[in-house]
Design a protein around this motif. Structure first.
Motif, mmCIF file in Angstrom:
data_model
loop_
_atom_site.group_PDB
_atom_site.id
_atom_site.type_symbol
_atom_site.label_atom_id
_atom_site.label_comp_id
_atom_site.label_asym_id
_atom_site.label_seq_id
_atom_site.Cartn_x
_atom_site.Cartn_y
_atom_site.Cartn_z
ATOM 1 N N THR A 120 0.945 -1.304 0.045
ATOM 2 C CA THR A 120 0.206 0.225 -0.016
ATOM 3 C C THR A 120 0.677 1.210 -0.081
ATOM 4 O OG1 THR A 120 -0.035 -0.206 2.457
ATOM 5 C CG2 THR A 120 -1.976 -1.144 1.176
ATOM 6 N N GLY A 121 0.636 2.111 -0.883
ATOM 7 C CA GLY A 121 1.168 3.419 -0.789
ATOM 8 C C GLY A 121 2.859 3.164 -0.929
ATOM 9 N N THR A 122 3.659 3.784 -0.201
ATOM 10 C CA THR A 122 5.225 3.661 -0.420
ATOM 11 C C THR A 122 5.610 2.337 0.372
ATOM 12 O OG1 THR A 122 5.206 4.956 1.442
ATOM 13 C CG2 THR A 122 5.325 5.990 -0.501
ATOM 14 N N ASP A 123 4.651 1.501 1.107
ATOM 15 C CA ASP A 123 5.094 0.420 1.782
ATOM 16 C C ASP A 123 4.828 -1.141 1.277
ATOM 17 O OD1 ASP A 123 5.801 2.407 3.699
ATOM 18 O OD2 ASP A 123 3.982 1.797 4.995
ATOM 19 N N MET A 124 5.749 -2.020 1.475
ATOM 20 C CA MET A 124 5.584 -3.203 1.176
ATOM 21 C C MET A 124 5.703 -4.210 2.449
ATOM 22 S SD MET A 124 7.239 -3.831 -2.700
ATOM 23 C CE MET A 124 6.568 -5.276 -2.822
ATOM 24 N N VAL A 125 5.001 -4.976 2.770
ATOM 25 C CA VAL A 125 5.405 -6.256 3.867
ATOM 26 C C VAL A 125 5.887 -7.379 3.169
ATOM 27 C CG1 VAL A 125 4.404 -7.430 5.680
ATOM 28 C CG2 VAL A 125 3.495 -5.193 5.462
ATOM 29 N N LEU A 126 6.835 -7.689 3.342
ATOM 30 C CA LEU A 126 7.574 -8.958 2.727
ATOM 31 C C LEU A 126 7.950 -10.115 3.461
ATOM 32 C CD1 LEU A 126 9.702 -6.936 0.341
ATOM 33 C CD2 LEU A 126 7.562 -7.967 -0.312
ATOM 34 N N GLU A 127 8.039 -11.321 2.894
ATOM 35 C CA GLU A 127 8.693 -12.585 3.937
ATOM 36 C C GLU A 127 10.176 -12.056 4.350
ATOM 37 O OE1 GLU A 127 10.021 -16.821 2.509
ATOM 38 O OE2 GLU A 127 9.286 -15.503 1.406
ATOM 39 N N ARG A 128 10.456 -12.294 5.546
ATOM 40 C CA ARG A 128 11.710 -12.047 5.918
ATOM 41 C C ARG A 128 12.496 -13.304 5.753
ATOM 42 N NH1 ARG A 128 13.222 -9.855 12.135
ATOM 43 N NH2 ARG A 128 15.589 -9.645 11.871
ATOM 44 N N LEU A 129 13.686 -12.712 4.967
ATOM 45 C CA LEU A 129 14.692 -14.036 4.601
ATOM 46 C C LEU A 129 15.933 -13.953 5.290
ATOM 47 C CD1 LEU A 129 13.739 -13.656 0.861
ATOM 48 C CD2 LEU A 129 13.198 -15.484 2.287
ATOM 49 N N THR A 130 16.650 -14.938 5.605
ATOM 50 C CA THR A 130 17.781 -14.769 6.431
ATOM 51 C C THR A 130 18.889 -15.525 5.365
ATOM 52 O OG1 THR A 130 16.801 -15.750 8.346
ATOM 53 C CG2 THR A 130 19.092 -15.938 8.259
ATOM 54 N N GLY A 131 20.042 -14.532 5.306
ATOM 55 C CA GLY A 131 21.097 -14.786 4.409
ATOM 56 C C GLY A 131 21.767 -13.752 3.842
ATOM 57 N N PRO A 132 23.030 -13.542 3.540
ATOM 58 C CA PRO A 132 23.571 -12.354 3.047
ATOM 59 C C PRO A 132 23.250 -12.037 1.687
ATOM 60 C CG PRO A 132 25.208 -14.109 3.103
ATOM 61 C CD PRO A 132 23.830 -15.026 3.780
ATOM 62 N N THR A 133 23.584 -11.025 1.281
ATOM 63 C CA THR A 133 23.546 -10.673 -0.246
ATOM 64 C C THR A 133 24.653 -11.354 -1.146
ATOM 65 O OG1 THR A 133 24.661 -8.634 -0.338
ATOM 66 C CG2 THR A 133 22.344 -8.465 0.306
ATOM 67 N N MET A 134 24.423 -11.569 -2.238
ATOM 68 C CA MET A 134 25.708 -11.860 -3.046
ATOM 69 C C MET A 134 26.861 -10.834 -2.970
ATOM 70 S SD MET A 134 25.621 -12.925 -6.953
ATOM 71 C CE MET A 134 24.651 -14.319 -6.925
ATOM 72 N N LEU A 135 26.425 -9.492 -2.817
ATOM 73 C CA LEU A 135 27.679 -8.636 -2.894
ATOM 74 C C LEU A 135 28.270 -8.624 -1.474
ATOM 75 C CD1 LEU A 135 28.676 -6.099 -4.280
ATOM 76 C CD2 LEU A 135 27.075 -4.730 -2.847
ATOM 77 N N GLU A 136 27.596 -9.078 -0.488
ATOM 78 C CA GLU A 136 28.217 -9.285 1.065
ATOM 79 C C GLU A 136 29.154 -10.502 0.913
ATOM 80 O OE1 GLU A 136 24.873 -7.224 3.833
ATOM 81 O OE2 GLU A 136 24.450 -9.335 3.091
ATOM 82 N N VAL A 137 29.004 -11.570 0.401
ATOM 83 C CA VAL A 137 29.627 -12.570 0.118
ATOM 84 C C VAL A 137 30.887 -12.230 -0.720
ATOM 85 C CG1 VAL A 137 29.496 -15.173 -0.632
ATOM 86 C CG2 VAL A 137 27.816 -14.244 0.468
ATOM 87 N N LEU A 138 30.805 -11.662 -1.770
ATOM 88 C CA LEU A 138 31.802 -11.236 -2.626
ATOM 89 C C LEU A 138 32.930 -10.501 -1.867
ATOM 90 C CD1 LEU A 138 29.891 -10.545 -5.876
ATOM 91 C CD2 LEU A 138 31.597 -12.426 -5.643
ATOM 92 N N ALA A 139 32.141 -9.711 -0.917
ATOM 93 C CA ALA A 139 33.371 -8.767 -0.366
ATOM 94 C C ALA A 139 34.045 -9.578 1.013
ATOM 95 C CB ALA A 139 32.537 -7.741 0.705
ATOM 96 N N ARG A 140 33.529 -10.481 1.415
ATOM 97 C CA ARG A 140 34.335 -11.355 2.315
ATOM 98 C C ARG A 140 35.118 -12.586 1.711
ATOM 99 N NH1 ARG A 140 29.034 -11.274 5.095
ATOM 100 N NH2 ARG A 140 28.911 -13.625 4.526
ATOM 101 N N ARG A 141 34.425 -13.094 0.455
ATOM 102 C CA ARG A 141 35.048 -14.327 -0.044
ATOM 103 C C ARG A 141 35.041 -14.089 -1.603
ATOM 104 N NH1 ARG A 141 31.246 -18.867 2.966
ATOM 105 N NH2 ARG A 141 31.795 -18.020 4.984
ATOM 106 N N PRO A 142 36.373 -13.069 -1.926
ATOM 107 C CA PRO A 142 36.223 -13.051 -3.333
ATOM 108 C C PRO A 142 36.697 -14.151 -4.056
ATOM 109 C CG PRO A 142 38.116 -11.888 -2.109
ATOM 110 C CD PRO A 142 37.016 -12.459 -1.036
ATOM 111 N N TRP A 143 37.293 -15.106 -3.744
ATOM 112 C CA TRP A 143 37.554 -16.206 -4.467
ATOM 113 C C TRP A 143 36.183 -16.915 -4.860
ATOM 114 C CZ3 TRP A 143 38.267 -15.533 0.543
ATOM 115 C CH2 TRP A 143 37.665 -16.532 1.392
#
Length: 229
Positions: free
Chosen positions: A54-77
């Motif tokens: 509604t409007g500017t808000d979305m209620v979404l499923e809460r997911l657990t896990g890092p983004t791909m970008l966060e994993v790339l920063a920690r594990r560039p290999w």
């Protein structure tokens, strides 16, 4: 509410252990974004469940896990495998015919696939059930080559400090191309021109995009597979 995430356009708050609130700071409505998310979810594509919009808000499923970008920063290999995963996510999405109500962009006759147009490592969550794609604000119907080109432009033009990081960025671009079947080359210049209209890009990103849009550096690192397009 606890603020648990921030992007360029929206803030994310925890509502409880199962749901989050994604609130856009300036613009709405969120109903079109929720509609396309429900459509691709119904086709089996990995997105968060939408509870309300509604409007500017979305209620979404809460997911657990890092983004791909966060994993790339920690594990560039892992850049090669994650880039190929990103490419395969494109293939899965572009297998889905676009519904008639989805706005068209980067399309010619017969281009009717669902495009995300912001499918970069920061918008992929790596969860226990596998990668999940978020932020469908820019979704439209069109040519899959434009969607892959946008990903390569977003990755290639991102400001990443240091020579090792710049090498990793190029390897990520090549890995995305290896992971998907679509050749983006014909859409790179057009997509770079479109991205230049984004008011949030940095001066360095704008300079990189202008070089591609002008044709002085229209290409991106090639897919080096034997027999690649």
């Amino acid at each position: 509410m606890e603020l648990i995430g921030q992007g360029r356009e929206a803030d994310v708050y925890a509502l409880d252990e199962y749901r989050v609130l994604r609130r856009y700071r300036q613009s709405g409505p969120t109903e079109p974004e929720a509609r396309v998310m429900n459509h691709v979810a119904g086709c089996g594509y990995p997105v968060p469940k939408v509870y309300e919009a509604t409007g500017t808000d979305m209620v979404l499923e809460r997911l657990t896990g890092p983004t791909m970008l966060e994993v790339l920063a920690r594990r560039p290999w892992r850049v090669g495998s994650l880039g190929r995963t990103l490419g395969r996510l494109h293939d899965r999405l572009h297998a889905l015919p676009a519904p008639e109500w989805l706005p068209r962009r980067f399309a010619t006759a017969g281009d009717d696939r669902v495009l995300h147009l912001d499918l970069h490592p920061g918008n992929v969550l790596l969860t226990r059930r596998g990668p999940v794609v978020i932020d469908w604000r820019n979704a439209c119907a069109g040519d899959p080559a434009a969607d892959v080109a946008m990903t390569l432009v977003l990755v290639g033009g991102a400001e990443v400090p240091g020579p090792a990081a710049r090498f990793g960025r190029g390897l990520l671009v090549r890995s995305v191309r290896k992971g998907c079947r679509t050749d983006p080359a014909g859409r790179i210049r057009e997509v770079a021109e479109a991205k230049l209209a984004d008011p949030d890009i940095t001066p360095a990103e704008a300079a990189w995009l202008r070089r591609r849009a002008s044709g002085t550096q229209a290409g991106l690192p090639p897919d080096r597979r034997s027999g690649a397009r």
